[in-house]
Design an enzyme around this catalytic site. Structure first.
Site, PDB file in Angstrom:
ATOM      1  CE  LYS A  53     -47.444  -5.438  32.651  1.00  0.00           C
ATOM      2  NZ  LYS A  53     -46.861  -6.260  33.702  1.00  0.00           N
ATOM      3  CD  GLN A  97     -47.925  -7.059  37.114  1.00  0.00           C
ATOM      4  OE1 GLN A  97     -48.228  -7.091  35.927  1.00  0.00           O
ATOM      5  NE2 GLN A  97     -46.901  -6.349  37.559  1.00  0.00           N
ATOM      6  CG  ASP A 120     -43.008 -10.831  32.239  1.00  0.00           C
ATOM      7  OD1 ASP A 120     -42.855  -9.717  31.705  1.00  0.00           O
ATOM      8  OD2 ASP A 120     -43.712 -11.024  33.249  1.00  0.00           O
TER       9      ASP A 120
END
Ligand code: NAD
Length: 284
Positions: A53, A97, A120
Site C-alpha cells: 500500500k 490493517q 476501506d
C-alpha cells in the site's frame, strides 16, 4: 472462447490514471491526497500488504503515512491516533490493517474512523449508504470486481449472480454492489444447501469462500462469468477458490489467481483515497 481477465493490467491502468490526475490536482490545489495506514503488531502477511500500500501511494503521488504500532497497543491508544487523523485536514483516507491483535476492540476502532475518510468502506455509515443504493466509499475488493465488469463490458442488469461467502469485507458488499447494478443476487454461505445447484443457474459466480478449488465444473453453466476472489496457499502456491483448469472451458470470462481480483484491491484503495480528496475539495 474463454476470456482471461487481466486484473494486473487493469489495476495498473487505474493506478496510472490516478497518478496523472494527482499531478494535475496538485498543481491546481497545492496539495496532494493523503492516506494514513495503521498497522498494529507484527503479522507477516499484514506487513506485506502495508508495504504494498505504501509503494502504491508513492507511485500515485500521494502523501502516505504509515503508523507501525507495537503488538501490545491498547484500544484507547489506537482510538486516540484515529481521532488525530480524523482531525488532520491533510489526511483524506484512514485504513486500519486487519486483523488487529486480540486485546483491541476492532469494532470500536473501525467505527471511530470518520466515514468520509473510511477508504476501506467498512464503517456502518458507508455500509448503510451502499445498501440503500447511494454512492459512497465502497469496500475495495468488491468494488474492484465491479470495475472488472465495467472494463470488460459484462452486462449485470437482469443477470443471475451468485456470491459465495457473506463476509462484511467481500461477500455482503459484493452482493450489495451487484444488486445496485440491477443483478438478481443469491448469497450462499456455510449453511446454504446445494450450492452447486444454485450456481448452475448463475450467469455470474463470485467466489469468496477461502477454500481452495471450492467451485468445480459441476457448479458452472456454459458461458458463465466466474470471478475468483479467493487467495489461498496450497502446496506452496497461491490458488483461488475456483478449480481454474477444471472450469476454464465452460466460462465466458474467468479471473486467474494470482493476477485477477488481487491487484484490483490496491488500485481501488488508491481510487477511494482520490475520491475522498476530491469530495473534500468540492470537486465531486
Ligand atoms: P471469510 O472467512 O471472512 O468469509 C468466508 C465466507 O465463506 C463466510 O461468509 C462463510 O460463510 C463462507 N463459507 C465458508 N465455508 C463455506 C462452505 N463450505 N460453503 C459455502 N460457504 C462457505 O473470508 P473473506 O475475508 O470474505 O475472504 C474470502 C476469500 O477471499 C479468502 O480466500 C481471502 O483470502 C480472499 N480475499 C481476497 C482479497 C483480494 O484482494 N483478492 C481480499 C479479501 C479477501
Amino acid at each position: 472462447m474463454t476470456t482471461i481477465i487481466d486484473g494486473k493490467a487493469l489495476g495498473q491502468k487505474i493506478r496510472s490514471n490516478i497518478a496523472g490526475e494527482v499531478t494535475l490536482l496538485k498543481e491546481k490545489l497545492g496539495r496532494k491526497p493523503g492516506l494514513s495506514v495503521v498497522l498494529v503488531g507484527d503479522d507477516a502477511a499484514s506487513q506485506v500488504y502495508v508495504n504494498m500500500k505504501e509503494k502504491a501511494c508513492i507511485e500515485a503521488g500521494f502523501n502516505s503515512s504509515i503508523y507501525r504500532l507495537g503488538s501490545n497497543t491498547t484500544t484507547d491508544e489506537l482510538l486516540n491516533l484515529i481521532d488525530d487523523l480524523n482531525k488532520n485536514d491533510n489526511i483524506d483516507g484512514i485504513l486500519v490493517q486487519l486483523p488487529l491483535p486480540e486485546q483491541i476492540d476492532e469494532k470500536k476502532v473501525l467505527y471511530k474512523i470518520d466515514p468520509s475518510k473510511d477508504v476501506d468502506g467498512f464503517h456502518p455509515v458507508n455500509v448503510g449508504l451502499l445498501n440503500i443504493g447511494e454512492d459512497t466509499l465502497f469496500p475495495c475488493t468488491p468494488y474492484g470486481v465491479m470495475k472488472i465488469f465495467e472494463e470488460y463490458n459484462i452486462e449485470l442488469s437482469g443477470k443471475n449472480a451468485v456470491v459465495i461467502g457473506r463476509s462484511n469485507i467481500v461477500g455482503k458488499p459484493m452482493a450489495a454492489l451487484l444488486l445496485k447494478a440491477n443483478a438478481t443476487v443469491t448469497i450462499c454461505h456455510s449453511r446454504t444447501k446445494d450450492i452447486p445447484a444454485l450456481c448452475r443457474n448463475a450467469d455470474i459466480i463470485v467466489a469468496a469462500v477461502g477454500i481452495p478449488k471450492f467451485v468445480t465444473a459441476d457448479f458452472v453453466k456454459d458461458g458463465a462469468v466466474v470471478i475468483d476472489v479467493g487467495i489461498n496457499r496450497l502446496e506452496g502456491k497461491l490458488v483461488g477458490d475456483v478449480d481454474y483448469d477444471g472450469i476454464f472451458d465452460k466460462c465466458s470470462y474467468i479471473t486467474p489467481v494470482p493476477g485477477g481480483v488481487g491487484p484490483m484491491t490496491i488500485a481501488m484503495l488508491m481510487y477511494n483515497t482520490l475520491k475522498s480528496f476530491k469530495v473534500r475539495n468540492n470537486l465531486l
